[in-house]
Design an enzyme around this catalytic site. Structure first.
Site, PDB file in Angstrom:
ATOM      1  CG  ASP A  88     -11.750  -8.106  68.398  1.00  0.00           C
ATOM      2  OD1 ASP A  88     -12.951  -8.072  68.036  1.00  0.00           O
ATOM      3  OD2 ASP A  88     -10.874  -7.408  67.861  1.00  0.00           O
ATOM      4  CD  GLU A 150     -14.577  -3.521  64.896  1.00  0.00           C
ATOM      5  OE1 GLU A 150     -14.973  -2.534  64.250  1.00  0.00           O
ATOM      6  OE2 GLU A 150     -14.029  -3.400  66.016  1.00  0.00           O
TER       7      GLU A 150
HETATM    8  N1  BES Z   1     -17.818  -0.062  67.784  1.00  0.00           N
HETATM    9  C1  BES Z   1     -16.730   0.562  67.100  1.00  0.00           C
HETATM   10  C2  BES Z   1     -17.214   1.396  65.926  1.00  0.00           C
HETATM   11  C3  BES Z   1     -17.951   2.641  66.341  1.00  0.00           C
HETATM   12  C4  BES Z   1     -17.276   3.633  67.010  1.00  0.00           C
HETATM   13  C5  BES Z   1     -19.276   2.804  66.033  1.00  0.00           C
HETATM   14  C6  BES Z   1     -17.937   4.791  67.380  1.00  0.00           C
HETATM   15  C7  BES Z   1     -19.935   3.951  66.417  1.00  0.00           C
HETATM   16  C8  BES Z   1     -19.271   4.940  67.097  1.00  0.00           C
HETATM   17  C9  BES Z   1     -15.755  -0.498  66.592  1.00  0.00           C
HETATM   18  O1  BES Z   1     -15.562  -1.547  67.486  1.00  0.00           O
HETATM   19  C10 BES Z   1     -14.395   0.136  66.395  1.00  0.00           C
HETATM   20  O2  BES Z   1     -13.867   0.669  67.330  1.00  0.00           O
HETATM   21  N2  BES Z   1     -13.871   0.072  65.197  1.00  0.00           N
HETATM   22  C11 BES Z   1     -12.521   0.494  64.927  1.00  0.00           C
HETATM   23  C12 BES Z   1     -12.203  -0.001  63.551  1.00  0.00           C
HETATM   24  C13 BES Z   1     -10.772   0.058  63.130  1.00  0.00           C
HETATM   25  C14 BES Z   1      -9.860  -0.772  63.985  1.00  0.00           C
HETATM   26  C15 BES Z   1     -10.641  -0.351  61.681  1.00  0.00           C
HETATM   27  C16 BES Z   1     -12.425   2.011  64.986  1.00  0.00           C
HETATM   28  O3  BES Z   1     -13.360   2.722  64.585  1.00  0.00           O
HETATM   29  O4  BES Z   1     -11.390   2.511  65.471  1.00  0.00           O
HETATM   30 MN    MN Z   2     -14.245  -0.723  69.104  1.00  0.00          MN
END
Ligand code: BES
Ligand code: MN
Length: 447
Positions: A88, A150
């Site tokens: 997603d 996610e």
């Molecule tokens: N890939 C990201 C996480 C990430 C962001 C890793 C920056 C390393 C550096 C992931 O897809 C993401 O965006 N996660 C969300 C999680 C939330 C919806 C609980 C986030 O961090 O906003």
């Molecule tokens: Mn993300």
């Protein structure tokens, strides 16, 4: 090693074509209008796994968006490796603000541009490349787990994990959803921040009023909200909410000039907070006002607003508990409500952070594989973003080794306009994962 290098390089064009097709499916999990696309992207991922020779592919859902599980049973004596990514994506924002259409992969300057091309459909593509490198017969047991929600905080992941615990059990988890140190320099993520957010509504009047008739005496809700939000940080930009944990002391220096340039901070604008940058980015809380509901400038009239709302997001220190952070935030807001304004809270959500020590024989094998593939040692770094499934899987499978890797770089603009993937890093990440599977299989003579 050289064979695998050639194999991976030969199969890259096919993998990039599949990545392009996957990106064209608008799998925005936060928008109900796109939930059909999220299902279509789960189907597409399942088809890619079948095409890669996976003998057992299923699509699972527990009332939320569908995830894909593909399994190759472990050869006798070999470990099982679970490869994680999510299919997603975030919404695009204003599509006209993009340099090229957001769902059409477009190459410029050695980078592919599109929503989800790096976060995290590249993660799916890296796993696909590593699996294809073994012609459909990986040297270890493999479970591919590709989540479909996610980007909305994995609301049904716990239920999926509970229902399919046996399918998802593994010795090693490779989470390909994180960022590297720099283009050309890989990293293993050793800490992730958690996340807690809520909506606060401020009310001061039981109806809107003429701003001239009552202004100066009757408080308007928008000004009250702005004053309230201003109390979340001190003048230096450090978070001013009591009760939020800080895990200071991340053992890595970050350079302020580099960070300013990478983040595109305008000349003369200060960086927030005090103390080591690595702590400010990765191990301390950060508070952001994500959105405000208030009259728009275009619609503004000379009115005292009766109610106004804001969505506040807190990135949590890796060791902070989500509910405790929400309580600390609500206590702070309640204590700082100006002029007796009434507050109500809603839409509370949180996800856990994690500590992911890079230790043990599997981690050593991973460092060796990454060093070979990238031609340079991986950096151990934290990330300020959140991948809450890591903590859930660590809790459920405490004996497994978790490796958090990825293909994002400091200019990937995840969630932003013109999100992009560096092609050189992508090919190195594919080779690194193939080499890792080979190394883990070599122990039983199949690598
Ligand atoms: N890939 C990201 C996480 C990430 C962001 C890793 C920056 C390393 C550096 C992931 O897809 C993401 O965006 N996660 C969300 C999680 C939330 C919806 C609980 C986030 O961090 O906003
Ligand atoms: Mn993300």
């Amino acid at each position: 090693m050289n064979d695998l290098r050639r194999t991976v390089s030969d199969l890259l064009p096919g993998v990039l074509a599949d990545l392009t097709d996957l990106v064209a499916i608008r799998s925005v999990s936060s928008l109900p209008a796109h939930h059909g696309d999220v299902s279509a992207s789960a189907d597409a991922v399942a088809g890619l796994l079948r095409g890669a020779g996976c003998p057992d592919v299923r699509i699972v859902a527990e009332g939320g968006q569908p995830a894909v599980i593909g399994r190759w049973p472990a050869p006798e004596g070999a470990p099982t490796v679970c490869l994680y990514a999510h299919h997603d994506v975030q919404p695009t924002g204003d599509p006209d603000a993009w340099t090229s259409p957001p769902f059409e992969v477009t190459e410029r300057g050695g980078r592919l541009h599109a929503r989800g091309v790096v976060d995290d459909k590249a993660g799916v593509a890296v796993h696909l490349a590593a699996l294809r490198a073994f012609g459909g017969t990986p040297p270890v047991g493999v479970t591919v787990f590709v989540e479909g929600e996610e980007e909305v905080g994995s609301p049904t992941l716990a239920a999926i994990l509970e229902r399919h615990r046996d399918l998802l059990a593994a010795d090693v988890y490779v989470i390909c959803d994180s960022a590297n140190w720099a283009v050309g320099t890989p990293a293993f993520t050793t800490t992730l921040r958690g996340l807690a957010d809520l909506v606060v509504e401020v009310s001061t009047l039981d109806h809107a009023l003429h701003s001239g008739q009552y202004g100066g005496v009757a408080p308007d809700a928008l000004t009250a909200l702005v004053r309230l939000l201003a109390t979340l940080h001190d003048d230096a930009g450090d978070v001013a909410v009591a009760g939020l944990v800080r895990d200071d002391g991340f053992p890595l220096e970050h350079d302020a000039d580099r960070l300013r340039a990478e983040a595109g901070v305008l000349d003369g604008v200060e960086l927030l907070g005090t103390g080591p940058l690595a702590d400010r980015l990765w191990t301390r809380p950060a508070i952001t006002v994500l959105a405000v509901d208030a009259p728009s400038v275009a619609q503004a009239s000379n009115t005292l607003t009766a109610t106004a709302r804001a969505k506040i997001s807190v990135r949590l220190a890796p060791g902070q508990n989500g509910p405790a952070a929400l309580t600390a935030l609500k206590d702070h807001l309640t204590a700082h409500a100006p002029w007796g304004a009434r507050l109500t809270f809603g839409a509370e959500q949180y996800g856990h952070g994690s500590q992911i020590p890079l230790e043990g024989p599997v981690a050593d094998a991973a460092v060796a594989a990454f060093t070979q593939a990238w031609g340079t040692d991986p950096v151990q770094m934290g990330q300020g973003g959140s991948i809450p499934m890591v903590a859930d899987f660590q809790r459920t499978f405490p004996d497994a080794t978790v490796l958090v890797t990825g293909v994002c770089d400091p200019d990937s603009r995840m969630h932003g306009i013109d999100e992009s993937l560096d092609l050189g890093d992508f090919s190195k990440a594919c080779l690194a994962e193939a080499l890792l599977l080979a190394e883990l299989g070599a122990a039983v003579g199949r690598g």
